[in-house]
Write a protein that holds these residues in place. Structure first.
Motif, PDB file in Angstrom:
ATOM      1  N   ILE A 168     110.650  32.035 -11.596  1.00 19.27           N
ATOM      2  CA  ILE A 168     109.902  31.022 -12.343  1.00 19.27           C
ATOM      3  C   ILE A 168     108.401  31.295 -12.305  1.00 19.27           C
ATOM      4  O   ILE A 168     107.694  31.125 -13.297  1.00 19.27           O
ATOM      5  N   ILE A 175     114.143  22.372 -11.236  1.00 17.97           N
ATOM      6  CA  ILE A 175     115.302  23.240 -11.099  1.00 17.97           C
ATOM      7  C   ILE A 175     116.545  22.394 -10.860  1.00 17.97           C
ATOM      8  O   ILE A 175     116.462  21.219 -10.481  1.00 17.97           O
ATOM      9  N   LEU A 206     108.371  23.415  -6.734  1.00 21.08           N
ATOM     10  CA  LEU A 206     109.735  23.384  -7.254  1.00 21.08           C
ATOM     11  C   LEU A 206     110.340  22.005  -6.985  1.00 21.08           C
ATOM     12  O   LEU A 206     110.250  21.492  -5.871  1.00 21.08           O
ATOM     13  N   LYS A 236     113.255  24.467 -15.610  1.00 20.20           N
ATOM     14  CA  LYS A 236     112.714  25.827 -15.544  1.00 20.20           C
ATOM     15  C   LYS A 236     113.671  26.818 -14.890  1.00 20.20           C
ATOM     16  O   LYS A 236     113.501  28.033 -15.037  1.00 20.20           O
ATOM     17  N   GLY A 237     114.658  26.306 -14.159  1.00 24.14           N
ATOM     18  CA  GLY A 237     115.545  27.244 -13.478  1.00 24.14           C
ATOM     19  C   GLY A 237     116.845  26.614 -13.016  1.00 24.14           C
ATOM     20  O   GLY A 237     116.922  25.405 -12.788  1.00 24.14           O
ATOM     21  N   GLN A 263     115.136  30.224 -16.062  1.00 27.95           N
ATOM     22  CA  GLN A 263     115.547  31.291 -15.167  1.00 27.95           C
ATOM     23  C   GLN A 263     116.858  30.935 -14.463  1.00 27.95           C
ATOM     24  O   GLN A 263     117.147  29.769 -14.205  1.00 27.95           O
TER      25      GLN A 263
END
Length: 351
Positions: A168, A175, A206, A236-237, A263
């Motif tokens: 990321i 996430i 995160l 984002k992930g 991601q």
């Protein structure tokens, strides 16, 4: 240990690609130069060793059982079998355990769908003379003889959080976790450790916003990945600590507008993930060699059934080409550290 593990992974992968089999001494037994408290120094020939995975026809367990456990059993002249449910449900393994016990299996190697649901059946199997080895996912310690741990929960959590953070970048973001079943012992242990890891200052940017379960089913995992994006548009992930889940999420992301923007990392096999690494959907992911895990489980069970070890802390035994292992606390045997696969090394592996 890390160097030893990487070497073992490479050696095993090369062996697979050449369809080579381990050499056999032809003696009918497998010598063990470092016997534990059991007294015997050799593995008996003719042992019945049965593998009971979370679900059959799962690529991960096909590798661990049929390309790892079976190879080991053939080396020490035993009889190998694999059986199990087609779906990874908490109680699905009970009837298989009962049947294996009735059939006189000497060793039952099982990856538990639920740490509680199969305990009674395993205890009865042990009473009937079977040695019980869990691998990949444990049950309660009192319900088995040994647990073959692919890596520590802390080590697995650390590598997955680091990989998603690296993918990321420094700005971080939201996430989510796409897990297997809600009751899977190993998955839940890893998730709790990941939450602990995410609490460290270096991962303060995160934010874990959701955990969903694909039940180790390809289509459901695909839909859960799709649902995460609908529910969390700023995601984002995704971390998926399951080989079925990460492959399904990779398939979804690679064909969507989120490719390269969201991601993905987790635990997967090189053959499953190679296409997604090469097309940029995944930068890196981790795993141990599942074939080595099954191979070690078979040798550990055979050492127990042969009296080489009793499963006590400090017992030592030799697992064929993998070398010597020592039984740790609570009857745990550790395979080693996870290995990271990425674009510059993934072509070296074939499993």
């Amino acid at each position: 240990m890390r160097g030893k593990l990487i070497a073992a992974v490479v050696a095993t992968a090369l062996a697979f690609s050449m369809s080579a089999c381990a050499e056999d001494s032809g003696s009918g037994t497998s010598s063990d130069s470092s016997a534990g408290a059991g007294g015997s120094t050799t593995i008996k020939s003719g042992l019945k060793v049965a593998f009971l995975p979370k679900q059959v026809n799962n690529p991960y367990f096909d590798t661990s059982d049929n390309k790892g456990g079976k190879v080991a059993v053939e080396e020490f002249k035993g009889t190998y079998s694999e059986t199990g449910p087609s779906e990874a449900s908490p109680s699905a393994q009970v009837s298989y355990i009962n049947t294996l016990s009735q059939q006189g299996a000497n060793v039952i190697a099982v990856s538990a769908n639920d740490k509680d649901a199969i305990c009674g059946a395993l205890k009865e199997a042990r009473t009937n003379g079977a040695k019980v080895v869990t691998y990949d996912s444990d049950t309660k310690p009192e319900c088995r003889d040994l647990f073959i741990n692919q890596a520590t929960s802390e080590g697995i959590a650390k590598i997955q959080v680091k990989l998603i953070s690296d993918a990321i970048g420094p700005d971080g973001g939201e996430i989510a976790i796409l897990s297997a079943t809600a009751n899977a012992t190993n998955q839940n242990a890893w998730i709790e450790q990941m939450k602990t890891e995410l609490g460290k200052p270096e991962y303060s940017k995160l934010k874990l916003v959701d955990t969903v379960y694909g039940d180790d089913e390809d289509q459901k995992s695909f839909q859960e990945a799709q649902g995460l994006m609908a529910k969390h548009p700023n995601l984002k992930g995704i971390i998926s600590p399951t080989t079925v889940g990460i492959a399904a999420a990779g398939r979804y992301l690679s064909g969507s507008t989120y490719k390269g923007k969201v991601q993905l990392t987790g635990l997967g096999t090189p053959n499953q993930m190679k296409a997604y690494v090469k097309d940029g959907t995944v930068k890196a992911f981790a795993l141990w060699n599942p074939a080595d895990l099954g191979y070690l489980a078979a040798y550990a069970g055979a050492a127990l059934a042969s009296g080489v070890i009793k499963g006590k802390e400090g017992d030592k035994f030799t697992a064929g080409k993998l070398g010597e292992f020592t039984v740790g606390k609570d009857g745990t045997v550790l395979l080693g550290d996870p290995y990271t696969f990425k674009a510059d090394n993934i072509d070296q592996f074939n499993f």
